[in-house]
Design a protein around this motif. Sequence first.
Motif, mmCIF file in Angstrom:
data_model
loop_
_atom_site.group_PDB
_atom_site.id
_atom_site.type_symbol
_atom_site.label_atom_id
_atom_site.label_comp_id
_atom_site.label_asym_id
_atom_site.label_seq_id
_atom_site.Cartn_x
_atom_site.Cartn_y
_atom_site.Cartn_z
ATOM 1 N N TRP A 30 0.848 -1.181 0.000
ATOM 2 C CA TRP A 30 0.000 0.000 0.000
ATOM 3 C C TRP A 30 0.889 1.239 0.000
ATOM 4 O O TRP A 30 2.089 1.138 0.266
ATOM 5 N N ASP A 32 1.410 3.602 2.085
ATOM 6 C CA ASP A 32 2.078 3.947 3.339
ATOM 7 C C ASP A 32 2.462 2.750 4.196
ATOM 8 O O ASP A 32 3.053 2.917 5.269
ATOM 9 N N ARG A 33 2.146 1.532 3.749
ATOM 10 C CA ARG A 33 2.369 0.371 4.602
ATOM 11 C C ARG A 33 2.480 -0.896 3.761
ATOM 12 O O ARG A 33 2.195 -0.892 2.560
ATOM 13 N N ASP A 35 1.177 -4.923 4.296
ATOM 14 C CA ASP A 35 0.467 -5.934 5.082
ATOM 15 C C ASP A 35 1.003 -7.314 4.715
ATOM 16 O O ASP A 35 1.187 -7.620 3.528
ATOM 17 N N ASP A 57 0.324 -9.057 10.039
ATOM 18 C CA ASP A 57 1.019 -7.887 10.559
ATOM 19 C C ASP A 57 1.036 -6.766 9.523
ATOM 20 O O ASP A 57 0.929 -7.007 8.318
ATOM 21 N N THR A 58 1.202 -5.555 10.024
ATOM 22 C CA THR A 58 1.330 -4.380 9.169
ATOM 23 C C THR A 58 2.642 -3.679 9.502
ATOM 24 O O THR A 58 2.967 -3.502 10.687
ATOM 25 N N TYR A 59 3.386 -3.305 8.464
ATOM 26 C CA TYR A 59 4.694 -2.675 8.641
ATOM 27 C C TYR A 59 4.699 -1.328 7.937
ATOM 28 O O TYR A 59 4.257 -1.201 6.798
ATOM 29 N N ARG A 60 5.199 -0.332 8.630
ATOM 30 C CA ARG A 60 5.334 0.994 8.033
ATOM 31 C C ARG A 60 6.529 0.990 7.091
ATOM 32 O O ARG A 60 7.582 0.418 7.390
ATOM 33 N N LYS A 61 6.365 1.631 5.941
ATOM 34 C CA LYS A 61 7.482 1.716 5.000
ATOM 35 C C LYS A 61 8.542 2.670 5.533
ATOM 36 O O LYS A 61 8.240 3.799 5.911
ATOM 37 N N GLU A 65 9.950 1.038 -0.647
ATOM 38 C CA GLU A 65 9.413 -0.327 -0.693
ATOM 39 C C GLU A 65 10.497 -1.385 -0.693
ATOM 40 O O GLU A 65 10.440 -2.357 0.074
ATOM 41 N N THR A 68 12.217 -1.706 2.679
ATOM 42 C CA THR A 68 11.347 -2.340 3.675
ATOM 43 C C THR A 68 11.188 -3.824 3.379
ATOM 44 O O THR A 68 11.237 -4.663 4.295
ATOM 45 N N GLN A 322 -9.460 -4.405 7.108
ATOM 46 C CA GLN A 322 -8.184 -3.960 6.558
ATOM 47 C C GLN A 322 -7.405 -5.121 5.947
ATOM 48 O O GLN A 322 -6.751 -4.961 4.907
#
Length: 336
Positions: A30, A32-33, A35, A57-61, A65, A68, A322
């Motif tokens: 996505w 900004d993140r 998943d 889990d969700t990870y912030r960039k 990309e 990350t 989500q």
Amino acid sequence: MKLPFLGALKNLKLPGAARKTPGFVCINLWPDRIDVSHVVSHVVASGKERPEIKRCDTYRKVGGEAATLTRLRKDLDLERCRCITLLKSGDYQITQVEAPNVLPSEMKNAVRWRIKDMIDFPVDEATVDSVSIPATEAAVGRTAQMLAVTTRNQVIAKVAKPFNDADIPLEIIDVPEFAQRNVARCLEPEGKGVALLSLDDRGGLLTFTFGGELYQHRRIDVTLASLRGAGPGEKESADVGLEMEGPYERLAVELQRSLDHFDRQFPRVSVAKLVVTPVPGADKLRSYLGGRLDLPVELLYLSEVMDFPDIVELHEPARQVQCLLTIGAALRQEAA
């Protein structure tokens, strides 16, 4: 049923003998993140297989990309996983076409020829895959149908690039309709189909499945945001100062039209129920739709059809919304 866009991914690492992690891992990008969901099957007391979500889990960039993804490859040991990602809704087309009467070895080229006038770009620039719609309608004399999935080669290249740069062995590029199909197959009563409606801030996605297969799908222009604070019978103000139908009414009308169309197309498929993903005021929406539609309406609770003992936050409706498609893509059924 298989829907990998593998033809455009020849430069990627393909699955090898060293990969031992069971199940699939979906890595959904996505703006900004990122998943990540990992799903496996396990046998329950009844002796049947049931999905278990091992990770969601969700990870912030951070740093882009590829940077990350490189960190995730190391932290999650992704080199040992069967990795999937998803296209976004505007990046592809799904078209229902008559199945070409050709040998299996000739099917891919025949489908490309059949859809060449149905897409808005040259077919030579397209990546095309297709799946058959099971022939339950053959008894009433209809020609066999297929769903052709088409995207531009440059879209596939763009999606694959950060995985290539991070040295992640991406195996499959899938689409949301088939990810949702994977969730819907967990909801089907024996011998009957199910309609599943997911709602988020991009709109609604309605899928019809039977026997674990996708028969029909439709996008509905009612967003989760439009339902927040709305209620049954409420009107909205149009730009010209007139009133128009509220989101509850628009949703009910579009659902009934879709159900009627499906019944005409597949009269031999009995749809047992409509299942709706959690939304604000979910009970109010379920009650409203149940009073407007000619079939039972239920709310989706993932805990009723799959296990996630170590992921407490997935009991929250907003988190289920989500992550639904990311989980659905990882639910893919395919021999390792």
